[in-house]
Design an enzyme around this catalytic site. Sequence first.
Site, PDB file in Angstrom:
ATOM      1  N   ILE A 157      20.816  85.611  10.099  1.00 15.54           N
ATOM      2  CA  ILE A 157      20.144  84.319  10.296  1.00 15.54           C
ATOM      3  C   ILE A 157      19.128  84.417  11.434  1.00 15.54           C
ATOM      4  CG2 ILE A 157      20.507  81.893  10.918  1.00 15.54           C
ATOM      5  CD1 ILE A 157      23.313  82.176   9.528  1.00 15.54           C
ATOM      6  N   THR A 234      23.207  76.189  15.515  1.00 16.79           N
ATOM      7  CA  THR A 234      23.640  76.127  14.109  1.00 16.79           C
ATOM      8  C   THR A 234      24.712  77.192  13.853  1.00 16.79           C
ATOM      9  OG1 THR A 234      21.900  77.657  13.414  1.00 16.79           O
ATOM     10  CG2 THR A 234      21.383  75.308  13.260  1.00 16.79           C
ATOM     11  N   ARG A 236      28.392  78.155  15.692  1.00 15.18           N
ATOM     12  CA  ARG A 236      29.695  77.506  15.707  1.00 15.18           C
ATOM     13  C   ARG A 236      29.765  76.652  16.963  1.00 15.18           C
ATOM     14  NH1 ARG A 236      29.934  78.270  11.087  1.00 15.18           N
ATOM     15  NH2 ARG A 236      31.465  79.429   9.854  1.00 15.18           N
ATOM     16  N   ASP A 260      23.967  71.466  14.716  1.00 18.31           N
ATOM     17  CA  ASP A 260      24.503  71.328  13.358  1.00 18.31           C
ATOM     18  C   ASP A 260      26.013  71.546  13.369  1.00 18.31           C
ATOM     19  OD1 ASP A 260      24.178  70.968  10.514  1.00 18.31           O
ATOM     20  OD2 ASP A 260      24.583  73.125  10.285  1.00 18.31           O
ATOM     21  N   GLU A 265      34.424  69.472  15.566  1.00 18.92           N
ATOM     22  CA  GLU A 265      33.893  68.882  14.337  1.00 18.92           C
ATOM     23  C   GLU A 265      34.943  68.709  13.243  1.00 18.92           C
ATOM     24  OE1 GLU A 265      30.948  71.983  13.323  1.00 18.92           O
ATOM     25  OE2 GLU A 265      32.116  72.378  11.510  1.00 18.92           O
ATOM     26  N   HIS A 297      26.976  69.885  10.079  1.00 21.49           N
ATOM     27  CA  HIS A 297      27.236  71.215   9.522  1.00 21.49           C
ATOM     28  C   HIS A 297      26.676  71.329   8.098  1.00 21.49           C
ATOM     29  CE1 HIS A 297      30.059  74.857  10.151  1.00 21.49           C
ATOM     30  NE2 HIS A 297      29.080  75.190   9.332  1.00 21.49           N
ATOM     31  N   GLN A 298      25.376  71.109   7.986  1.00 28.24           N
ATOM     32  CA  GLN A 298      24.744  71.155   6.671  1.00 28.24           C
ATOM     33  C   GLN A 298      23.747  72.308   6.549  1.00 28.24           C
ATOM     34  OE1 GLN A 298      22.403  67.224   7.263  1.00 28.24           O
ATOM     35  NE2 GLN A 298      20.931  68.506   6.193  1.00 28.24           N
ATOM     36  N   PHE A 300      24.063  75.312   5.798  1.00 23.89           N
ATOM     37  CA  PHE A 300      24.273  76.168   4.608  1.00 23.89           C
ATOM     38  C   PHE A 300      23.930  75.449   3.302  1.00 23.89           C
ATOM     39  CE2 PHE A 300      27.899  74.148   2.552  1.00 23.89           C
ATOM     40  CZ  PHE A 300      28.267  73.240   3.537  1.00 23.89           C
TER      41      PHE A 300
END
Length: 346
Positions: A157, A234, A236, A260, A265, A297-298, A300
């Site tokens: 990434i 983005t 963890r 994110d 969470e 957490h979007q 992905f």
Amino acid sequence: MKVAVFSAKDYDCDFLTAANASDGSRQELSFFETRLDHTTAALAKGAQAVCPFVNDSLQRHSLEALSHLGTRLVALRCAGFNNVDLVAAADLGIAVCRVPAYSPSAVAEHAVALILALNRKTHRAFARVREGNFALEGLLGFDLQGRTVGLIGTGRIGLVVARIMNGFGCKVIGLDPIERNEFRWLGGQYTDFAELLSDADIISLHCPLNPQTHHLINAAAVDRMKPGAMLINTSRGAVIDTKAVIYGLKCGKIGYLGLDVYEEEGDLFFEDLSSQVIQDDVFARLLTFPNALITGHQGFFTQEAMQAIAETTIGNINAFETVGMPLYPICLHANQGSGSYAPRPS
Ligand code: NAI
């Protein structure tokens, strides 16, 4: 083989069912919306495999319960595996596998979306214009061209973020225990943690969560940042000490925050809690900052990524059933969190 899919949303059912069908519907999938932990493991009764997601808990208690029920495979449908006790799984003879790479572009593009939106305050402008407020006060941004972007983690990434930000004309610096020529070919320069913190206008986190990276961004790190720096996470949630970041926002050291992921969470994300009172005061405080943009957490969540996740997950389970070994096993020594580059099967 019977497979119990946990934390299953409608979209998980759709993509996994389609991937299973395209490979002869060999697996008998059961979908459970609940999260997997030691109190819900009983739902996996009769299933030789479980298919958890990022916030399912596979600590020793859960794995022991699963083992008693006959589970032999944990097929994670995500890249990170910080939520699995690999030692316990090995002790119990449970194989663990994951989806090491599906669409690094999906997450990288989301990180860049956060950068762009925070800089130009698109989220605030959207709300204003809908109210008929066309004033520009408070919406002043900066040119990305010529700015320094610091990437912590230059794996799959991080490399895509480096390529995109290089395209914006940014200077890209990075930190990674494994230095990669691909990063240098993209114009990136490796540096150390202290210099990255002090030199970067934008810091974006793309490392796994492991004991070395837990609370990597703590109060000391915030103090070393350039005043007004932008911080994007983005990766963890627990790579950031959220309270330290709140301190950074309050004193202005952090000028922009894009998240994110969030360290607690598990009790919030992926659910519609819009009619409930948020009980997490730290998260509630984060929501009050005008210069913080949080998504649930979007990163992905693209069509391409979901399809690839489902296909690799079914591939892992099919391979385990056929040859006793999933395509992408996680070994005990893989303590780098989201792991090293796994060889692709021929
Ligand atoms: P990757 O394994 O390809 O790259 C991670 C890189 O971080 C590796 O190069 C590794 O050497 C490096 N690293 C390890 N420890 C480090 C440290 N202490 N300091 C700096 N770098 C370090 O992983 P990938 O696919 O790029 O994923 C990165 C992160 O993104 C993971 O944490 C993963 O969980 C998270 N992720 C988030 C998603 C989302 O939806 N928001 C979706 C997919 C992944």
